[in-house]
Write a protein that holds these residues in place. Structure first.
Motif, PDB file in Angstrom:
ATOM      1  N   GLU A  88      -5.805   9.779 -14.652  1.00  0.00           N
ATOM      2  CA  GLU A  88      -6.526   8.679 -14.713  1.00  0.00           C
ATOM      3  C   GLU A  88      -5.365   7.405 -14.074  1.00  0.00           C
TER       4      GLU A  88
ATOM      5  N   ALA B 109      -3.540   4.291  -7.257  1.00  0.00           N
ATOM      6  CA  ALA B 109      -4.284   4.336  -5.796  1.00  0.00           C
ATOM      7  C   ALA B 109      -5.316   3.398  -5.741  1.00  0.00           C
TER       8      ALA B 109
ATOM      9  N   LYS C 198       2.341   9.198  -7.192  1.00  0.00           N
ATOM     10  CA  LYS C 198       2.874  10.517  -7.301  1.00  0.00           C
ATOM     11  C   LYS C 198       3.517  10.499  -8.791  1.00  0.00           C
TER      12      LYS C 198
ATOM     13  N   ALA D 294      -3.481   0.264  -4.571  1.00  0.00           N
ATOM     14  CA  ALA D 294      -2.985   0.452  -3.292  1.00  0.00           C
ATOM     15  C   ALA D 294      -4.115   0.267  -2.210  1.00  0.00           C
ATOM     16  N   SER D 295      -5.248   0.458  -2.736  1.00  0.00           N
ATOM     17  CA  SER D 295      -6.526   0.460  -1.792  1.00  0.00           C
ATOM     18  C   SER D 295      -7.101  -0.843  -1.667  1.00  0.00           C
TER      19      SER D 295
ATOM     20  N   LYS E 182      -2.930   7.692 -12.049  1.00  0.00           N
ATOM     21  CA  LYS E 182      -2.813   7.904 -10.781  1.00  0.00           C
ATOM     22  C   LYS E 182      -3.900   7.115  -9.898  1.00  0.00           C
ATOM     23  N   ALA E 183      -5.207   7.390 -10.361  1.00  0.00           N
ATOM     24  CA  ALA E 183      -6.357   7.005  -9.926  1.00  0.00           C
ATOM     25  C   ALA E 183      -6.225   5.116  -9.978  1.00  0.00           C
TER      26      ALA E 183
ATOM     27  N   ALA F  82       0.982   3.950  -3.272  1.00  0.00           N
ATOM     28  CA  ALA F  82       0.774   5.190  -3.065  1.00  0.00           C
ATOM     29  C   ALA F  82       1.637   6.093  -3.216  1.00  0.00           C
ATOM     30  N   GLU F  83       2.967   5.805  -3.032  1.00  0.00           N
ATOM     31  CA  GLU F  83       4.208   6.599  -3.207  1.00  0.00           C
ATOM     32  C   GLU F  83       4.343   6.541  -4.638  1.00  0.00           C
TER      33      GLU F  83
ATOM     34  N   PHE G  22       0.698  -1.345  -0.035  1.00  0.00           N
ATOM     35  CA  PHE G  22       0.014  -0.172   0.006  1.00  0.00           C
ATOM     36  C   PHE G  22       1.096   1.149   0.051  1.00  0.00           C
ATOM     37  N   GLU G  23       1.913   1.200   0.963  1.00  0.00           N
ATOM     38  CA  GLU G  23       2.651   2.494   1.028  1.00  0.00           C
ATOM     39  C   GLU G  23       3.466   2.788  -0.185  1.00  0.00           C
TER      40      GLU G  23
END
Lengths: 233, 233
Positions: free
Chosen positions: B51, B57, B45, B60-61, B53-54, B41-42, B37-38
């Motif tokens: 799009e 993310a 960036k 990660a979720s 990025k989503a 999420a990193e 996850f970490e």
């Protein structure tokens, strides 16, 4: 045509200004959720232990779940979800840059107070949109019990060192001020969104007195959240 | 007592070495999910647009959703989930430090190839635990279609500039090497986990030939994933 103005998009959405306003609103909330994810994931690094890190990571993940719902609605309305979000990157990114938490506790207060304020604000605006859109917005703003975690951690920190309370109270005021300043920026730039609030020939809206009452409600709820954390507002 | 050795914890878990091994295994996977996850999420960036990025993310979720299931199982077994994860922070953090992606594409390849390798490895070990634990582990390793996104982006990048393929092929080998090196470190330090693989009086295990076959399977699957990305392994 069997649509009623309250339940289905077609009728209400035949007004291009209304459609633009709804796309704006969904775009703003969606980008807000995405940037909340980024910020919470970033703040999780400051967690004092794995358990707290997992709590913040779960809050971050929840934002992305909500994001997906809003993105879906934007697509349903025939809008490019990422174009819809674009106008809000500036103000929302600026909010986060200006309110970058210096430590774990500031991050927690921001997550609780900042998200609460944003959610209240969007709920107020959502009163002026069709029922379907409103339901999606309300769902996306729903809290799922992570607030308790923040309240617990902040209250415990104040018990350990009461000076923390003074510092975080100032921080809460700063968050409120910065949020208002960015909201104003959005209001100045997004005509359709403003028109939604002020209403139209066939749509109810807010006059200045109503807008003033809305700000009173937002401020009162902010004060309640600060009080729940054990902080003066 | 109506438990069968395959479905319920009580009987199998009366062996303290077995219980320790299962707690280790769940702790390792849980910490792996948290640190994935970490890292995702990193890496988000570095996404070239909102799009992408989503998408990252969302990946990660998903890790955090799985994490919650594993944490629940550890608690059911009477273990402190965060203590169970602690021994694996060193090796897993080291893996991430040694394989920090320098750009967006390296991040994508790592997400796909690294997570795939870890998932294969944990699935192999899960063959030696009780059915309930195994099901939770399998669920937590399930991919939910985000792989397509990585394959699409990496293949497109290679079309644009074929030299990218050479660089990412090297990167994939480095990921494999680093993963093996950290797995070896865990094997050297966690006796119970190793005992699980080698079996016991009343439990089947792996002899050296079986372990060698397992490595062959892991390597073959790794090569398949690299090929899916359009990369030599």
């Amino acid at each position: 045509m069997t649509d009623s103005p309250l339940s289905g998009p077609p009728l209400a959405f035949s007004d291009p200004t209304y459609r633009a306003a709804v796309v704006d609103l969904l775009g703003a909330i969606a980008y807000g959720e995405m940037s909340a994810f980024e910020r919470l994931a970033e703040d999780a690094k400051m967690a004092p232990d794995l358990e707290d890190k997992a709590e913040l990571a779960a809050m971050a993940s929840r934002e992305i779940g909500h994001f997906a719902g809003l993105r879906g609605r934007l697509a349903e309305l025939g809008a490019d979800p990422y174009e819809a979000m674009a106008p809000f990157r500036g103000p929302i990114d600026a909010f986060h840059v200006h309110t970058a938490p210096r430590d774990w506790l500031e991050g927690l207060v921001k997550a609780y107070v900042g998200d609460g304020l944003a959610a209240d604000f969007y709920r107020e605006i959502a009163a002026f949109v069709d029922a379907d859109t409103r339901e999606i917005i309300f769902d996306s703003l729903e809290d799922s019990g992570h607030a308790e975690f923040v309240v617990d951690r902040v209250r415990k920190a104040i018990v350990v060192d009461h000076r923390v309370g003074g510092r975080l109270a100032l921080w809460g005021r700063r968050l409120m001020g910065e949020a208002l300043s960015q909201a104003q920026r959005v209001a100045a730039e997004r005509d359709a969104l403003c028109a939604l609030l002020s209403g139209g020939v066939d749509r109810p809206g807010m006059d200045l007195a109503a807008i003033s009452r809305m700000f009173t409600r937002l401020t009162e709820n902010h004060a309640k959240r600060m009080a729940a954390l054990g902080l003066a507002s």
